[in-house]
Design a protein around this motif. Structure first.
Motif, PDB file in Angstrom:
ATOM      1  N   PRO A 169       0.829  -1.203   0.000  1.00  0.00           N
ATOM      2  CA  PRO A 169       0.000   0.000   0.000  1.00  0.00           C
ATOM      3  C   PRO A 169       0.861   1.250   0.000  1.00  0.00           C
ATOM      4  N   ILE A 170       0.505   2.193  -0.851  1.00  0.00           N
ATOM      5  CA  ILE A 170       1.253   3.444  -0.938  1.00  0.00           C
ATOM      6  C   ILE A 170       1.296   4.130   0.427  1.00  0.00           C
ATOM      7  N   ALA A 171       0.190   4.022   1.182  1.00  0.00           N
ATOM      8  CA  ALA A 171       0.148   4.653   2.500  1.00  0.00           C
ATOM      9  C   ALA A 171       1.274   4.140   3.385  1.00  0.00           C
ATOM     10  N   LEU A 211       4.157   3.266   2.500  1.00  0.00           N
ATOM     11  CA  LEU A 211       5.461   3.787   2.055  1.00  0.00           C
ATOM     12  C   LEU A 211       5.596   5.273   2.340  1.00  0.00           C
ATOM     13  N   VAL A 212       4.535   6.040   2.102  1.00  0.00           N
ATOM     14  CA  VAL A 212       4.687   7.487   2.204  1.00  0.00           C
ATOM     15  C   VAL A 212       4.560   8.000   3.635  1.00  0.00           C
TER      16      VAL A 212
END
Lengths: 472, 377
Positions: free
Chosen positions: A452-454, A456-457
């Motif tokens: 999930p991008i969440a 990573l960011v």
């Protein structure tokens, strides 16, 4: 939080845990990562249940977890590697908390195995699960899916799952063993070094017989039927190559089909590190180059366990210990003399364990006929709904490798990145004479699994976006 | 046995292929020499397919406008539309300084034929509802689009075959004799050609070196990330004032995220590995633009080697010191601009157009012997 341990181990199955403990006992700082909440990998996955269904694996698994807890190994459960770096060697991980990169002096990958998938008509119906997935179900709380259940495939997991389901009160319609009686007789000599496995297998078979569950030897699943979900399964007798024989078939009513076609090593991490691979025809898969002490050609990188080739739980434990000792030696924490002394008996035991483990693994390898028989309209790539007919068309039009297949059909571009369809795609491509057999596999790129991008960011402001100079 | 061609095109990427088509249609006998097993396998096939007016400096605007015209007609001259879709583009500003920068940039670019409109955050969100509240302003470019690089290889293979252009695969160039007619030795044999077009991307420097010419080539290793298929969330082609974001959702529902963030690799070893901090930086910038993106999962980050020269301007013209030899490449947003760049190169080779001085490869030129003499002196 240790981001620079002396040894980082990826995977807390028997190989990883024993590697970590062996290195730690030589005085190294060891960090052990796993995506699960507890150590044990798949084979010794901690049961979330009560004592019902506890058996051999749980006893060994608990012992493993206790030994780990008693050791000085620092564990990082719930962490997952998403990419790697090579100079210096390191892994980038997600987990509770912000992403981090770990740069150990040595890295050991013990990532285990995944199910091999052989598509057949109806395999994507709800109600069709893998055999390994069935073992996870058996260890989970809550009721099992309703029966009748058909257990199919090859190898020791078949009887284990059938016996496990029966112990939990499920209705098992039938056990469909792709190995013939002759196959078992052929394999038994290699298993004599493992009387414990033979005894366990005999116990499962007795339970299955006592429950009145028929065992079909030398049969494979031909087609799964159902509208919306599974209703019945047709099975067919096959020869050693997986081709139908004698025209013998049966149709069995089933709401759940647990089917296993063997295991393949999970090698994405090693591929990302640039470890060279060789194709092994008997294993029907590509294996990473690893020496007898677990060293890969990449400096600082080690590997052990089923992730280097399917050899079973005991071989994984022994290979893990050897790799941990190799790390200790290479980092100067174990003299050459002590290393030789400690590893000699382990090498001996590993040879014997490998014999048995490999024999079982080879039994689980499907015959080429099973892929060749896949009907044209059967889905092969389930991420992108690509059928066998579409795959064949690409090669019939002259494509010589898997990259053209990817760009023309999107096969291998979905979330599984070829993990599920890879075996089948390679086997089907090889049937075309102008395609290399086996074809060069798709290049592995990160992330190792969809992330999930969440994760990573994280939380960030605009000033936490690194400013890079565009080359315009 | 060497056959004589009017032109040998070295490199079967988009640049070489566009020029090959033009020259063949003008009646030249063309051979394309490609080192790999297929056309457009390198940068041409692995970029994001982003085609935007404001993606870079002002000089490229007329070429972007012309390329868009040509892309829109691709079905006629290439035989397929290559998945070209006009979506409109938004170049986003997140600070006041960025707003000023995109405003003045847009004004400059309008003078070169671009249709661009500076809009406020609310208008931008009308056009793209998923935009974050952190967006201060944007420039709206109605012509912005994307195409599908995965389709370009098959498109050119068919088009080149239709024009009876000979293509040699698995034929990396090993040596070139200097004077025209050029004799080009490859691993699969030699060809002779009156003219030479060097369009070998990151290997341009290797080839010009064979002709005693050195260009200050730079090899960029650009990362692109793609998500799994998502429900529709982004409808336009999004860029940033910083020129480090390309963000769009394509027809199959996957979201492509790029912007020139660098990984690790080189010409000799190829693309080696992804830099995690740069994936995260790229994704953070994408989430600055569209916060909802955080819910999606990425499934793959890959790398493409892109050629540049030290001043980041294209190479499109004659190779200095070598008559009848031409260089085309090192173009920022090369895939997007390839139709117009290829058209220019072809017209220059045919003598129908004057070369563009800004793109003259001779702007760096000093042959090895001249450079050595300069050092010695």
């Amino acid at each position: 939080m240790m981001t620079k341990p002396e040894l980082a181990v990826i995977g807390a199955g028997p190989a990883g845990v024993h590697a970590g403990m062996a290195a730690s006992s030589c005085g190294l700082d060891v960090l052990l990562l796993d995506e699960a909440a507890a150590a044990g990998g798949q084979i010794y996955r901690a049961s979330l249940d009560g004592p019902l269904g506890r058996g051999f694996q749980d006893v060994k698994g608990d012992a493993l977890r206790h030994a780990l807890a008693d050791s000085a190994v620092v564990t990082l459960p719930g962490h997952r590697v998403w990419t790697v770096s090579t100079r210096p060697i390191g892994v980038a991980v997600t987990g509770p908390g912000p992403v981090k990169t770990i740069h150990p002096r040595a890295l050991l990958v013990a990532a285990g195995a995944t199910e091999r998938v052989v598509p057949f008509p109806g395999w994507t119906l709800p109600g069709v699960i893998g055999l390994a997935a069935a073992t996870v179900l058996l260890k989970s709380p809550g009721p099992l899916p309703p029966g009748p259940i058909l257990v199919a495939g090859r190898g020791p997991l078949l009887a284990a799952v059938a016996a496990g389901l029966l112990a939990r009160g499920s209705t098992v319609a039938c056990v469909v063993d792709g190995a013939s009686r002759a196959d078992w007789i052929r394999t038994t000599p290699a298993l004599l070094s493992r009387p414990d496995l033979l005894a366990r297998g005999a116990l499962w078979l007795r339970r299955i017989k006592q429950a009145g569950v028929p065992i079909l030897h030398g049969y494979v699943v031909d087609e799964a039927f159902g509208t919306g979900s599974l209703d019945s399964v047709r099975v067919v007798k096959v020869d050693r190559n997986g081709n139908p024989r004698n025209g013998r078939t049966r149709t069995v009513e089933a709401r759940l089909l647990a089917i296993g076609q063997g295991l393949v090593p999970a090698t994405e991490l090693l591929a990302l590190f640039g470890v060279p691979f060789q194709h092994s025809a008997p294993d029907a898969t590509w294996l990473p180059r690893v020496d007898r002490d677990g060293r890969t050609p990449v400096p600082g990188l080690y590997a052990a366990g089923d992730g280097t080739g399917i050899r079973g739980g005991l071989a994984a434990e022994l290979a893990g210990r050897l790799a941990g000792l190799a790390v200790a030696h290479d980092l100067g924490a174990l003299s050459a003399q002590d290393h030789a002394k400690q590893t000699a008996p382990l090498h001996h035991r590993l040879r014997r364990a490998t014999g048995a483990g490999r024999a079982m693994a080879l039994m689980m390898t499907p015959g080429a006929g099973q892929f060749a028989r896949i009907p044209p309209d059967t889905i092969v790539c389930r991420c992108e709904d690509v059928t066998r007919a579409e795959i064949d068309a690409v090669f019939a039009a002259g494509a010589t490798g898997l990259d053209a297949l990817k760009t023309r059909t999107r096969c291998g571009m979905g979330p599984c990145q070829g993990r599920v369809c890879g075996s089948a795609v390679a086997a089907l491509a090889s049937l075309h004479p102008h395609v290399a057999s086996p074809p060069r596999p798709w290049t592995v790129r990160p992330p190792v699994r969809p992330v999930p991008i969440a994760d990573l960011v994280g939380e960030f402001g605009y000033d936490e976006v690194p400013s890079v100079i565009p080359a315009i | 046995m060497a056959t004589e061609y009017d032109v040998a095109v070295l490199g079967g990427g988009v640049m070489g292929c566009f020029v090959a088509l033009h020259l063949a249609r003008a009646g030249m006998r063309v051979v394309v020499l490609e080192a790999r097993d297929g056309l457009c396998t390198q940068a041409s096939g692995v970029n994001t397919g982003h085609i935007a007016i404001m993606d870079g400096r002002t000089y490229r605007v007329p070429y972007a406008v012309r390329s868009m015209e040509l892309w829109q007609q691709a079905a006629t001259w290439l035989g397929t539309d290559v998945g070209y879709r006009t979506r409109g583009g938004l170049k986003l500003a997140f600070t006041d300084e960025e707003t000023e920068a995109i405003a003045s940039s847009a004004q400059e670019m309008r003078a070169h034929g671009a249709v661009l409109e500076l809009i406020g955050a609310n208008t931008a969100r009308e056009r793209e509802p998923a935009l974050s509240t952190k967006v201060r302003a944007a420039v709206w470019s109605p012509a912005d689009a994307y195409a599908n690089p995965l389709q370009i290889a098959d498109a050119f293979t068919a088009a080149l075959r239709r024009e009876r252009i000979e293509v040699w695969f698995g034929a990396p160039v090993q040596a070139i004799e200097s004077a025209a007619p050029f004799r080009i030795a490859t691993s699969r044999g030699s060809v002779r050609a009156q003219r030479l077009l060097i369009a070998t991307g990151v290997r341009i420097g290797e080839i010009t070196h064979m002709l005693d010419q050195d260009l200050p080539m730079v090899c960029r290793v650009s990362q692109v990330t793609v998500t799994e298929r998502c429900p529709p969330v982004i409808g336009t082609a999004i860029g940033s004032a910083s020129d480090t974001l390309s963000l769009k959702q394509v027809d199959n529902g996957t979201v492509l995220i790029g912007g020139g963030w660098q990984g690790i690799g080189s010409v000799s070893e190829g693309p080696r590995e992804v830099v995690p901090e740069h994936v995260i930086g790229n994704l953070r910038l994408a989430c600055m633009a569209v916060p909802k993106l955080a819910k999606a999962r990425i499934v793959r980050t890959w790398l493409g080697l892109e050629a540049r020269v030290s001043d980041n301007l294209p190479l499109n013209g004659a190779l200095a010191g070598v008559p009848d030899a031409w260089v085309l490449g090192a173009v920022h947003t090369g895939f997007a601009l390839s139709p117009a760049m290829g058209e220019l190169m072809a017209r220059v080779i045919l003598g129908h157009s004057e070369p563009v001085p800004m793109f003259d490869p001779g702007r760096f030129s000093m042959s090895r012997s001249q450079a050595e003499a300069a050092h010695a002196g």
